[in-house]
Enzyme design. Structure first.
Site, PDB file in Angstrom:
ATOM      1  N   ASP A   9      56.668  33.151  55.960  1.00  0.00           N
ATOM      2  CA  ASP A   9      55.983  33.513  54.725  1.00  0.00           C
ATOM      3  C   ASP A   9      54.888  34.524  55.088  1.00  0.00           C
ATOM      4  O   ASP A   9      54.571  34.720  56.263  1.00  0.00           O
ATOM      5  CB  ASP A   9      55.385  32.248  54.095  1.00  0.00           C
ATOM      6  CG  ASP A   9      54.504  32.543  52.907  1.00  0.00           C
ATOM      7  OD1 ASP A   9      54.982  33.194  51.960  1.00  0.00           O
ATOM      8  OD2 ASP A   9      53.327  32.130  52.926  1.00  0.00           O
ATOM      9  N   ASP A  11      51.642  35.610  52.592  1.00  0.00           N
ATOM     10  CA  ASP A  11      50.308  35.335  52.071  1.00  0.00           C
ATOM     11  C   ASP A  11      49.834  33.941  52.480  1.00  0.00           C
ATOM     12  O   ASP A  11      50.432  32.928  52.108  1.00  0.00           O
ATOM     13  CB  ASP A  11      50.297  35.466  50.549  1.00  0.00           C
ATOM     14  CG  ASP A  11      50.482  36.908  50.092  1.00  0.00           C
ATOM     15  OD1 ASP A  11      49.883  37.796  50.718  1.00  0.00           O
ATOM     16  OD2 ASP A  11      51.236  37.146  49.129  1.00  0.00           O
ATOM     17  N   GLU A  18      44.924  35.987  50.626  1.00  0.00           N
ATOM     18  CA  GLU A  18      44.409  35.636  49.300  1.00  0.00           C
ATOM     19  C   GLU A  18      42.900  35.844  49.200  1.00  0.00           C
ATOM     20  O   GLU A  18      42.432  36.643  48.388  1.00  0.00           O
ATOM     21  CB  GLU A  18      44.814  34.196  48.930  1.00  0.00           C
ATOM     22  CG  GLU A  18      46.320  33.947  48.906  1.00  0.00           C
ATOM     23  CD  GLU A  18      47.068  34.741  47.838  1.00  0.00           C
ATOM     24  OE1 GLU A  18      46.438  35.518  47.084  1.00  0.00           O
ATOM     25  OE2 GLU A  18      48.291  34.603  47.770  1.00  0.00           O
ATOM     26  N   GLY A  52      53.248  34.130  41.746  1.00  0.00           N
ATOM     27  CA  GLY A  52      53.391  35.500  41.275  1.00  0.00           C
ATOM     28  C   GLY A  52      52.122  36.036  40.644  1.00  0.00           C
ATOM     29  O   GLY A  52      51.471  35.348  39.851  1.00  0.00           O
ATOM     30  N   GLY A  53      51.761  37.271  40.998  1.00  0.00           N
ATOM     31  CA  GLY A  53      50.523  37.858  40.506  1.00  0.00           C
ATOM     32  C   GLY A  53      50.503  38.111  39.016  1.00  0.00           C
ATOM     33  O   GLY A  53      49.528  37.786  38.327  1.00  0.00           O
ATOM     34  N   GLU A  55      52.367  36.673  36.810  1.00  0.00           N
ATOM     35  CA  GLU A  55      52.422  35.346  36.173  1.00  0.00           C
ATOM     36  C   GLU A  55      51.050  34.682  36.196  1.00  0.00           C
ATOM     37  O   GLU A  55      50.677  33.972  35.254  1.00  0.00           O
ATOM     38  CB  GLU A  55      53.445  34.467  36.894  1.00  0.00           C
ATOM     39  CG  GLU A  55      54.891  34.928  36.738  1.00  0.00           C
ATOM     40  CD  GLU A  55      55.313  35.945  37.779  1.00  0.00           C
ATOM     41  OE1 GLU A  55      56.529  36.207  37.899  1.00  0.00           O
ATOM     42  OE2 GLU A  55      54.419  36.499  38.489  1.00  0.00           O
ATOM     43  N   LYS A  90      45.584  46.219  40.981  1.00  0.00           N
ATOM     44  CA  LYS A  90      45.301  45.227  42.016  1.00  0.00           C
ATOM     45  C   LYS A  90      46.023  45.559  43.305  1.00  0.00           C
ATOM     46  O   LYS A  90      45.448  45.497  44.412  1.00  0.00           O
ATOM     47  CB  LYS A  90      45.700  43.838  41.524  1.00  0.00           C
ATOM     48  CG  LYS A  90      45.248  42.682  42.423  1.00  0.00           C
ATOM     49  CD  LYS A  90      46.120  42.384  43.605  1.00  0.00           C
ATOM     50  CE  LYS A  90      47.497  41.922  43.210  1.00  0.00           C
ATOM     51  NZ  LYS A  90      48.269  41.470  44.419  1.00  0.00           N
TER      52      LYS A  90
END
Length: 266
Positions: A9, A11, A18, A52-53, A55, A90
């Site tokens: 993964d 992030d 984050e 999800g960003g 979302e 972003k």
């Protein structure tokens, strides 16, 4: 059977993206678009439960009913498009932070990728991030030293459902040509561990400040980091044997144990 591939993964796993990258980038994007919004670390930890960003922004609008200033009409007419514009801003600020070196890799990550790659282990990245978000991370956080070891990247915009659904891990196993139980996922969140487990892939979790209070019932091991020589990993859930830090041998031993009772794909 032997360990066939490591599936990382991004992030929170490869780097603390984050708090160090995405959160300040969101807040700068909000200011750019004239929004009087500030996501604190405490609030953002709750929002991270939404995958999800885009979302996440959509959920924030519904759940917290923030002031949107002059954007009411635009939100009514094209909410998805408006959210996408903020998210693009972003992503630009996130890229800037990566390029400025403000998002370093977590302890043990560079060492383990290098060790696994030099040993000929197949390595893939499996992430809820979009391709556009992942590419600057690959370029600036991994860079020329580590990127050659990455054989495959699978992003959220290539599958139907993000983690905690198993789609990403299923796609990675299929593209690598590996049976799921012959792979090992390195994750940081319960959503990621759940996704791997549902695909039949065992997972090792390295928690961070945003995920340390989550439960990881399906994980083969839970640690506070991969660790380094002289900086041992803190073990929250043991794989059944002792070690100081995570190297390729430790992962092979974890994999061998899980192959005796591979996780059942959902």
């Amino acid at each position: 059977m032997t360990l066939g591939a490591l599936l990382f993964d991004v992030d929170g796993t490869l780097a603390d993206t984050e708090p160090e990258g995405h959160l300040p980038a969101y807040n700068r994007a909000f200011r750019e678009h004239g929004l009087d919004w500030t996501w604190t670390k405490k609030l953002y930890r709750k929002l991270l439960l939404i995958s999800g960003g885009r979302e996440r922004i959509d959920h924030y609008l519904d759940r917290y009913d923030p002031e949107v200033g002059t954007h009411d009409e635009r939100i009514r007419d094209d909410r998805a498009g408006w959210i996408a514009e903020i998210h693009r801003s972003k992503s630009r600020y996130f890229r800037d932070r990566l390029e400025e070196g403000q998002v370093p890799l977590r302890a043990g990550v560079a060492r383990l990728i290098r060790e696994a790659g030099e040993a000929g282990m197949r390595i893939a990245i499996v992430t809820n991030a979009t391709r556009a978000t992942l590419e600057p991370f690959l370029a600036f956080a991994l860079g020329d030293a580590l990127l050659p070891y990455i054989e495959l990247t699978v992003c959220s915009d290539e599958v139907s459902n993000k983690k905690p659904a198993p789609d990403l891990y299923r796609a990675a196993c299929e593209r690598l040509g590996c049976a799921p139980h012959e792979c090992l996922a390195i994750e940081d969140s319960n959503a990621g561990a759940t996704a791997a487990h549902a695909a039949g892939v065992p997972a090792v979790v390295t928690i961070n400040e945003d995920t340390r209070d989550q439960t990881f019932e399906t994980a083969s091991a839970v640690l506070d980091s991969l660790g380094e020589p002289g900086e041992p990993s803190g073990v929250l859930k043991s794989p059944g044997f002792d070690f100081d830090y995570v190297d390729l041998d430790v992962l092979k031993r974890i994999s061998a144990r899980t192959m005796e009772q591979p996780p059942r794909a959902g």
